[in-house]
Design an enzyme around this catalytic site. Sequence first.
Site, PDB file in Angstrom:
ATOM      1  CE  LYS A 102      -0.695  -6.105 -65.412  1.00 40.71           C
ATOM      2  NZ  LYS A 102      -2.165  -5.887 -65.510  1.00 40.71           N
ATOM      3  NE  ARG A 141      -2.509  -8.571 -62.141  1.00 44.03           N
ATOM      4  CZ  ARG A 141      -1.343  -8.431 -61.506  1.00 44.03           C
ATOM      5  NH1 ARG A 141      -0.704  -9.478 -61.011  1.00 44.03           N
ATOM      6  NH2 ARG A 141      -0.814  -7.239 -61.383  1.00 44.03           N
ATOM      7  N   GLY A 165      -6.847   0.943 -72.660  1.00 43.87           N
ATOM      8  CA  GLY A 165      -7.895   0.350 -73.486  1.00 43.87           C
ATOM      9  C   GLY A 165      -8.015  -1.135 -73.261  1.00 43.87           C
ATOM     10  CG  MET A 181     -11.351  -6.312 -69.330  1.00 41.89           C
ATOM     11  SD  MET A 181     -11.962  -7.989 -69.277  1.00 41.89           S
ATOM     12  CE  MET A 181     -11.118  -8.613 -67.836  1.00 41.89           C
ATOM     13  NE  ARG A 198       4.082  -0.772 -64.298  1.00 40.04           N
ATOM     14  CZ  ARG A 198       2.835  -0.459 -64.499  1.00 40.04           C
ATOM     15  NH1 ARG A 198       2.299  -0.641 -65.666  1.00 40.04           N
ATOM     16  NH2 ARG A 198       2.091   0.035 -63.534  1.00 40.04           N
ATOM     17  CG  HIS A 202      -0.046  18.935 -90.270  1.00 44.92           C
ATOM     18  ND1 HIS A 202      -0.396  20.054 -89.550  1.00 44.92           N
ATOM     19  CD2 HIS A 202       0.686  19.363 -91.315  1.00 44.92           C
ATOM     20  CE1 HIS A 202       0.104  21.117 -90.157  1.00 44.92           C
ATOM     21  NE2 HIS A 202       0.767  20.728 -91.236  1.00 44.92           N
ATOM     22  CB  SER A 261      33.195  23.940 -91.796  1.00 48.28           C
ATOM     23  OG  SER A 261      32.134  23.833 -90.882  1.00 48.28           O
ATOM     24  CB  CYS A 289      29.438  24.909 -88.870  1.00 49.92           C
ATOM     25  SG  CYS A 289      29.339  25.470 -90.571  1.00 49.92           S
ATOM     26  CE1 TYR A 336      34.054  21.965 -86.364  1.00 50.55           C
ATOM     27  CE2 TYR A 336      36.262  21.247 -86.987  1.00 50.55           C
ATOM     28  CZ  TYR A 336      35.196  22.117 -87.127  1.00 50.55           C
ATOM     29  OH  TYR A 336      35.254  23.125 -88.040  1.00 50.55           O
TER      30      TYR A 336
HETATM   31  P1  ADP Z   1      -3.173  -2.721 -63.834  1.00 58.07           P
HETATM   32  O1  ADP Z   1      -2.472  -3.156 -65.069  1.00 58.07           O
HETATM   33  O2  ADP Z   1      -4.321  -1.831 -64.062  1.00 58.07           O
HETATM   34  O3  ADP Z   1      -2.214  -2.275 -62.782  1.00 58.07           O
HETATM   35  P2  ADP Z   1      -3.243  -5.214 -62.440  1.00 58.07           P
HETATM   36  O4  ADP Z   1      -3.562  -6.477 -63.115  1.00 58.07           O
HETATM   37  O5  ADP Z   1      -1.816  -4.971 -62.159  1.00 58.07           O
HETATM   38  O6  ADP Z   1      -3.881  -4.047 -63.269  1.00 58.07           O
HETATM   39  O7  ADP Z   1      -4.067  -5.257 -61.088  1.00 58.07           O
HETATM   40  C1  ADP Z   1      -4.856  -4.247 -60.525  1.00 58.07           C
HETATM   41  C2  ADP Z   1      -4.672  -4.247 -59.022  1.00 58.07           C
HETATM   42  O8  ADP Z   1      -5.051  -5.490 -58.445  1.00 58.07           O
HETATM   43  C3  ADP Z   1      -3.262  -4.013 -58.589  1.00 58.07           C
HETATM   44  O9  ADP Z   1      -3.233  -3.199 -57.458  1.00 58.07           O
HETATM   45  C4  ADP Z   1      -2.757  -5.383 -58.266  1.00 58.07           C
HETATM   46  O10 ADP Z   1      -1.725  -5.355 -57.337  1.00 58.07           O
HETATM   47  C5  ADP Z   1      -4.012  -6.052 -57.691  1.00 58.07           C
HETATM   48  N1  ADP Z   1      -3.999  -7.480 -57.872  1.00 58.07           N
HETATM   49  C6  ADP Z   1      -3.932  -8.166 -59.022  1.00 58.07           C
HETATM   50  N2  ADP Z   1      -3.896  -9.497 -58.806  1.00 58.07           N
HETATM   51  C7  ADP Z   1      -3.951  -9.662 -57.471  1.00 58.07           C
HETATM   52  C8  ADP Z   1      -3.945 -10.808 -56.610  1.00 58.07           C
HETATM   53  N3  ADP Z   1      -3.862 -12.037 -57.115  1.00 58.07           N
HETATM   54  N4  ADP Z   1      -4.005 -10.602 -55.306  1.00 58.07           N
HETATM   55  C9  ADP Z   1      -4.074  -9.367 -54.794  1.00 58.07           C
HETATM   56  N5  ADP Z   1      -4.104  -8.251 -55.531  1.00 58.07           N
HETATM   57  C10 ADP Z   1      -4.039  -8.388 -56.861  1.00 58.07           C
HETATM   58 MG    MG Z   2      -0.728  -3.195 -62.226  1.00 59.55          MG
END
Ligand code: ADP
Ligand code: MG
Length: 909
Positions: free
Chosen positions: A33, A103, A112, A114, A347, A470, A797, A865, A885
């Site tokens: 990100k 974020r 998992g 945050m 992404r 498994h 073959s 084959c 081939y």
């Molecule tokens: P996730 O990985 O769960 O997508 P994000 O970090 O991308 O979490 O953010 C969750 C939401 O909050 C997304 O919709 C993102 O666009 C929004 N968001 C994050 N930072 C900002 C910001 N600075 N201003 C406005 N919206 C934000």
């Molecule tokens: Mg996001």
Amino acid sequence: MSKKWVYRFNELDAIEEYVDGSWDDVRGLLGGKGANLAEMVRIGVPVPDGFTITTEACNEYLSLGEHLPDGLWEQLTSSLSEIEVATGKTFGDPKNPLLLSCRSGAKFSMPGMMDTVLNLGMNDETVAGLIESTGDARVAYDLYRRLIQMFGSVVMHIPDGKFEEVISRKRKEVGVKTDTELTGEHWMAVTEEFKNVFRFHTHHHFPTEPYAQLQMATEAVFMSWNGKRAFDYRNAAGIDHKLGTAVTIVAMVYGNLGDDSGTGVALTRSGTTGEHRIEGDYLTNAQGEDVVAGIRKTKDLSALKFEMPEVHAEFERVAVLLENHYREMQDVEFTIEKGKLWMLQTRDGKRTSQAAVRIAVEMVEEGLITKEEALMRVTPDLIDFFFHPQFDTQAMKDAAEDDKLLATGLNVSPGAAVGIVALDANLAQKWAKEDGKNVIMVRPETRPDDVHGMLAAQGIVTSRGGRTSHAALVARQFGTPAVVGVDEMDIDFTRRQIRVGNKVIREGEYISVDGTTGEIFLGQIETKQPDIKDEWLLKLLSWADEFRTLGVWANADYPVDATRAREYGAEGIGLCRTEHMFMEPERLPLVQQMILAEMELQRIEAIKALLPFQREDFTGLFRAMDGLPVVIRLIDPPLHEFLPDHVSLVKELSDLKIQLQHAPNLAVIDDLLEQVRVKEKVLARVELLREDNPMLGMRGVRLGNHFPDLPRMQVRAIIEAASLVTKEGGDVRPEIMIPLTSHVNELIFQRELLEVEAKKVMEEQGIEISYKFGTMIEIPRAALTADQLAEHAEFFSFGTNDLTQTTYGISRDDAEQGFLIEYMVNGILPENPFETIDRDGVGQLMKMAVEKGRKTNPDIKLGICGEHGGEAKSIALCHELGLNYVSCSPFRVPLARLAAARAAIAGKK
Ligand code: ADP
Ligand code: MG
Ligand code: MG
């Protein structure tokens, strides 16, 4: 001086210098990100200002026992003040407050970690300042209450329901249906109550000091790296625990400032079909997660064109900018603040295999990528999925909207499966085999004694285990769709049911499993068969043909298979197995008569009677493959396979003898005696032919030499059929293949015998047929003496299935149902040698055979084959070894064409 822990978005050059320019390392340091936000800033995409705290800082924090590393806080505050200067707002300033989002982001996206906290910096003072500057109490308190709610649930782990309860109570009290109808005053009251909820659950006041909020949120992200869910996920998915997560801090932009604001998600091309058109959802007057949370019904992005045409145009400009830069379809998050578009994430977008193919092809046509890149992007796996039945995308969307998505786990074996839940292997097998039902076997995990149930099931689900468990290995082995590691799922064996949250599925009820995405749905979702004539796939494969040097042939026993193989692009038949034809009902009695005959004359008669059938088989094949080579293998399996099984014969005989004792009269006795005599004769013959190790017994060329009338008849049928089709004007290229040779003399003896017959037929027919003789290489001794064999063969073959069995000294059927999976689970064998050619052993033998064979016979044609001929890694090996081939099942021909091209491209580099 302390290490640099914090990088502004505009400091990408400094990071690149630090990691020596590798984008992979930039991602490692800033997380996906953070790296992409910085990259967007560099290419001129509008991104709110911000900075990223590195994964190194996270690792240092954790190794210091949850202490911020030296210098981090100073660097953070100084970056923050730069943002304050740039935005003209100040963090915590009551008049004109800067708000921030916090974020998480690791190198690989993973569940998992945050969740994001928005609106850091809100408190009783700043809320007042915001009301004054915006004149909108509703917005200001909405931001404030969101902060307490997110901070409370994400950082302090207060159940989110506690907050939602307050809101719904408020709605009831006021008498409105939606949140947007609540006024500033209402939100103010909600905010006060939220503070109480916070205090009640944490025994602390909500932290009103902005820097305290920022520090607590940052540390919580670091700690979430070692949270149980993240830890388990990494174990299951094989992600390194040492990577750490980055924290990205971004200046807030507001999508909730009115009808000229909004927030949404989009793909720069359709993820379903690949069509070049922006696809997405948005909400006006909303913030952050509202879109994915599904609280309000979202709008299709196409509506933005009418609601905010300038923003839509800007969006299209940004999409082009992003695609031109990343040269990939992008998945973006955005916010519109008062008519201004801000991008918050990008992404590479997820897509179906159909979309992957179309996008790769169209990007070549648009000049964005080269043909080679397109071919390298579409992995052979994707082509494999292309031909599997898949869930209808719309049906899946509908199911998700109807709250039918039960759970998500690891997508370990692709494909779609629908069936009733069976909680143990025996029941799965019974329901599938006896009742003809489609079954999904659901277990905590699987073990070798579950394999019979797994084989009978359409799909497999386990609540534990990872990609190399498994269950995952067995599922991939047999091409059964599977999802493993569904840890939210509880299996209750007493009540015979599974439970996810408040959803309960009883054994015997339907679920749908998508092994491609890892999703499990309640009920039955419609599947659809993909289109083989897909125009983009055909184009991609035609490019593959430009690059590959390896020929792609098919294994086909019948004309219909040959025709299909040709449609898929096969350039020959590399293996036609004649024994299947012997098993057909009208022929089997003749085959048995031939084997059981006591007198030569009877045998010859039976063989003669078989001739027209075989001639007809080959005629059809030659017609279907007009102009292309057809390799026909002479009879290979041991004869007992055509006779009744020994155990049942013994049992039938003893039954007859019991009946004989109780026979009421002479006529019955006579009749029974006759039956006994016949059965005893058959039994005697079966006993004579019985072998302890039939795989290594009287079969292949050994059988042909022992029992020459049989291959002689087959050669006659081949040449007669060839004459017939040639006379029709066809172009016939038969290649006669002798199986299981281990000593050159076997080949010499057999070939001489058969050449005589071939000449005889050509004389009778008054026609010259150009045919070839060759041998399979499927015994190590054949590979070791390939120089000798090559003097008597026009082609080799590789029968890599038998070659693997004989090289390893392993019988495949016994191994795959037993210890082989155990070996793979324990890591004793890295992969199944019956799936991917074992480079070091079998591959060495092949290499030797290629070199030795070409030394004494430079013109010798070399192919494979075995089933490996349709598997990507083995195809790459065949390319390296310089085979002419590969031959594989007709359905795998497209995959083989692509894999061969990829091997050629990789080889050039
Ligand atoms: P996730 O990985 O769960 O997508 P994000 O970090 O991308 O979490 O953010 C969750 C939401 O909050 C997304 O919709 C993102 O666009 C929004 N968001 C994050 N930072 C900002 C910001 N600075 N201003 C406005 N919206 C934000
Ligand atoms: Mg996001
Ligand atoms: Mg074989």
